[in-house]
Design a protein around this motif. Sequence first.
Motif, PDB file in Angstrom:
ATOM      1  N   LYS A 290      -1.489  -5.913  19.536  1.00 53.11           N
ATOM      2  CA  LYS A 290      -2.098  -5.825  20.552  1.00 53.11           C
ATOM      3  C   LYS A 290      -1.656  -4.748  21.792  1.00 53.11           C
ATOM      4  O   LYS A 290      -0.226  -3.981  21.934  1.00 53.11           O
TER       5      LYS A 290
ATOM      6  N   TYR B 165       0.598  -5.100  38.104  1.00 47.02           N
ATOM      7  CA  TYR B 165       1.474  -5.709  36.829  1.00 47.02           C
ATOM      8  C   TYR B 165       2.332  -5.305  37.182  1.00 47.02           C
ATOM      9  O   TYR B 165       4.057  -5.767  36.866  1.00 47.02           O
TER      10      TYR B 165
ATOM     11  N   GLU C 231       9.759 -10.455  27.685  1.00 44.30           N
ATOM     12  CA  GLU C 231       8.845 -11.925  27.137  1.00 44.30           C
ATOM     13  C   GLU C 231       7.973 -11.499  28.829  1.00 44.30           C
ATOM     14  O   GLU C 231       6.925 -11.848  28.210  1.00 44.30           O
ATOM     15  N   VAL C 232       7.831 -10.591  29.626  1.00 43.70           N
ATOM     16  CA  VAL C 232       7.289 -10.245  30.367  1.00 43.70           C
ATOM     17  C   VAL C 232       5.913  -9.362  30.385  1.00 43.70           C
ATOM     18  O   VAL C 232       4.826  -9.798  30.570  1.00 43.70           O
TER      19      VAL C 232
ATOM     20  N   LYS D  38       4.945  -9.523  26.558  1.00 45.53           N
ATOM     21  CA  LYS D  38       3.843 -10.205  25.470  1.00 45.53           C
ATOM     22  C   LYS D  38       2.923 -10.759  26.696  1.00 45.53           C
ATOM     23  O   LYS D  38       1.811 -11.480  26.762  1.00 45.53           O
ATOM     24  N   LYS D  39       3.113 -11.471  27.777  1.00 44.87           N
ATOM     25  CA  LYS D  39       2.278 -12.053  29.228  1.00 44.87           C
ATOM     26  C   LYS D  39       1.423 -10.940  29.896  1.00 44.87           C
ATOM     27  O   LYS D  39       0.275 -11.550  30.045  1.00 44.87           O
ATOM     28  N   ALA D  40       1.261  -9.850  29.471  1.00 45.58           N
ATOM     29  CA  ALA D  40       0.897  -8.304  30.143  1.00 45.58           C
ATOM     30  C   ALA D  40      -0.445  -8.725  29.604  1.00 45.58           C
ATOM     31  O   ALA D  40      -0.826  -9.025  28.374  1.00 45.58           O
ATOM     32  N   PRO D  41      -1.761  -7.737  30.717  1.00 45.52           N
ATOM     33  CA  PRO D  41      -3.150  -7.919  30.422  1.00 45.52           C
ATOM     34  C   PRO D  41      -3.030  -6.634  28.990  1.00 45.52           C
ATOM     35  O   PRO D  41      -2.719  -5.931  29.491  1.00 45.52           O
TER      36      PRO D  41
END
Length: 143
Positions: A82, A135, A107-108, A110-113
């Motif tokens: 990604k 973000y 973990e932040v 992994k959830k990022a745009p």
Amino acid sequence: MTMQTGRGPAPQSGARIVGSTTQLPDGPGPSVMAADTLDAEDVVNPAGESLGKVKHIMLDVQRGTVAYAVLSFGGFLGMGDKLFAIPWHALQLDVENKRFILNVDKEVLKKAPGFDKDHWPTMGDLHWAEQVHTYYTVDPYWH
């Protein structure tokens, strides 16, 4: 510590340099470097967890500045990675360890745009760019 020469403090629009001496070295680096020397640099968070590698350095051609580092994270042997556009000034260049530091939990991230290599966002879109900077809690570089 950032290295400074000339008049006044160095602007904070770029990646901060940490782990360097106040003495300017001969030749390039760390204040002025070829962009391709930073490709494939490791990126870690302050806890030392690997967040991936820099794949590209993206220039804002009209403003004459570095806009983003494209970070590759996840996947296996380059498959399924990604990609993330990380605002350039959200990074710190760790000179001693030859890597970047990004102050974000794994973990932040992994959830990022993010995006994949075949579906890049329109990086010139200021609405998208504002969201990315928000973000990572950094001011947009064009302000």
